[in-house]
Design a protein around this motif. Structure first.
Motif, short mmCIF file in Angstrom:
data_model
loop_
_atom_site.label_atom_id
_atom_site.label_comp_id
_atom_site.label_asym_id
_atom_site.label_seq_id
_atom_site.Cartn_x
_atom_site.Cartn_y
_atom_site.Cartn_z
N THR A 1 -7.82 -2.96 0.61
CA THR A 1 -7.01 -1.74 0.51
C THR A 1 -6.17 -1.74 -0.77
O THR A 1 -6.22 -0.78 -1.55
CB THR A 1 -6.08 -1.61 1.73
OG1 THR A 1 -6.88 -1.59 2.92
CG2 THR A 1 -5.24 -0.36 1.66
N VAL A 2 -5.39 -2.79 -0.97
CA VAL A 2 -4.49 -2.84 -2.13
C VAL A 2 -5.29 -2.95 -3.42
O VAL A 2 -5.00 -2.26 -4.40
CB VAL A 2 -3.47 -3.99 -1.98
CG1 VAL A 2 -2.67 -4.18 -3.26
CG2 VAL A 2 -2.55 -3.73 -0.80
N THR A 3 -6.33 -3.77 -3.43
CA THR A 3 -7.15 -3.92 -4.64
C THR A 3 -7.76 -2.58 -5.04
O THR A 3 -7.73 -2.21 -6.21
CB THR A 3 -8.25 -4.97 -4.43
OG1 THR A 3 -7.63 -6.24 -4.14
CG2 THR A 3 -9.12 -5.12 -5.66
N THR B 1 7.36 -1.20 9.01
CA THR B 1 6.92 -2.32 8.18
C THR B 1 8.11 -3.05 7.58
O THR B 1 8.16 -4.28 7.59
CB THR B 1 5.96 -1.83 7.07
OG1 THR B 1 4.88 -1.12 7.69
CG2 THR B 1 5.41 -2.98 6.28
N SER B 2 9.07 -2.31 7.07
CA SER B 2 10.27 -2.94 6.52
C SER B 2 11.04 -3.69 7.59
O SER B 2 11.57 -4.77 7.34
CB SER B 2 11.17 -1.89 5.86
OG SER B 2 10.57 -1.37 4.70
N ASP C 1 3.55 5.79 -2.73
CA ASP C 1 4.81 6.47 -3.05
C ASP C 1 5.09 6.54 -4.55
O ASP C 1 5.82 7.42 -5.00
CB ASP C 1 5.99 5.79 -2.37
CG ASP C 1 5.97 5.93 -0.86
OD1 ASP C 1 5.17 6.74 -0.33
OD2 ASP C 1 6.76 5.21 -0.19
N ASN C 2 4.55 5.58 -5.31
CA ASN C 2 4.88 5.47 -6.73
C ASN C 2 3.67 5.63 -7.64
O ASN C 2 3.71 5.22 -8.80
CB ASN C 2 5.54 4.12 -6.99
CG ASN C 2 6.86 3.99 -6.29
OD1 ASN C 2 7.87 4.54 -6.72
ND2 ASN C 2 6.87 3.29 -5.16
N ILE C 3 2.61 6.22 -7.14
CA ILE C 3 1.36 6.30 -7.89
C ILE C 3 1.52 7.05 -9.22
O ILE C 3 0.94 6.65 -10.23
CB ILE C 3 0.21 6.89 -7.05
CG1 ILE C 3 -1.13 6.60 -7.73
CG2 ILE C 3 0.42 8.37 -6.77
CD1 ILE C 3 -2.31 6.71 -6.81
N SER D 1 0.83 -1.19 0.00
CA SER D 1 0.00 0.00 0.00
C SER D 1 0.87 1.25 0.00
O SER D 1 0.61 2.21 -0.74
CB SER D 1 -0.93 -0.01 1.21
OG SER D 1 -1.74 1.14 1.22
N GLN D 2 1.92 1.23 0.80
CA GLN D 2 2.84 2.38 0.84
C GLN D 2 3.60 2.52 -0.48
O GLN D 2 3.79 3.63 -0.97
CB GLN D 2 3.82 2.25 2.01
CG GLN D 2 4.66 3.49 2.23
CD GLN D 2 3.81 4.72 2.51
OE1 GLN D 2 2.91 4.70 3.35
NE2 GLN D 2 4.07 5.80 1.80
#
Length: 181
Positions: free
Chosen positions: A133-135, A84-85, A21-23, A16-17
């Motif tokens: 969320t991701v979908t 998260t990382s 960040d790369n949208i 999700s992040q």
């Protein structure tokens, strides 16, 4: 070895992040007619996630001024300091230690530990991509391509094993059933 639900939750946060960040770059490539599909894979032994954007055969992307579609995102958990990382790094470190200590024996299904961890990491990654969320984040981007059909989500998003031990899209075999367990 690792609870797939827990790993899926960690992947979901990270993906999700990455989308957020790369949208701009994701949207740039996805809305082009040349867009074919994306592949996402996990290499826990390196601590990396690989996200590639592919063009259709015979088509070429208009290039982005700063971003390549080839290995669009390579996320190395060892180089990031966010929570998260760190969680994913701890899981990967535990798995690497387990494979280093492994005697190579196969389980009842004939699968060795390394293969089982590859399978589990990709099942969890696929479950994260099936999360609401991701979908929803991806659908917001994908619908900008005039050729995209929502029913073909699993054709344009593919969670694949980078070494080819498993020759299928994990999204096809893994779904909300993992998230519902």
């Amino acid at each position: 070895m690792q609870d797939i639900q827990e790993l899926s939750r960690v992947y979901q946060k990270l993906i999700s992040q990455l989308i957020t960040d790369n949208i701009e770059g994701l949207t740039f490539y996805v809305k082009q007619e040349a867009f074919s599909h994306m592949t996402i894979s996990a290499a826990f032994w390196h601590g990396d996630l690989y996200w590639n954007i592919w063009n259709k055969d015979g088509s070429k992307f208009a290039p982005h001024p700063r971003l390549s579609h080839d290995e669009f995102i390579v996320e190395g958990v060892h180089f990031n300091d966010d929570d998260t990382s760190k969680q994913l790094k701890a899981i990967y470190d535990k798995w690497n230690q387990a494979t280093a200590d492994d005697d190579g024996e196969e389980d009842d299904e004939g699968e060795d530990l390394f293969s089982r961890l590859i399978r589990q990491s990709h099942e969890a990654l696929a479950a994260a991509f099936h999360s609401d969320t991701v979908t929803q984040q991806l659908m917001t981007i994908l619908v900008q391509n005039p050729n995209f059909e929502a029913a073909k989500f699993n054709q344009v998003i593919r969670v694949e094993d980078p070494d080819g031990q498993f020759e299928f899209n994990f999204l096809d075999i893994t779904g909300n059933n993992i998230n519902q367990k």
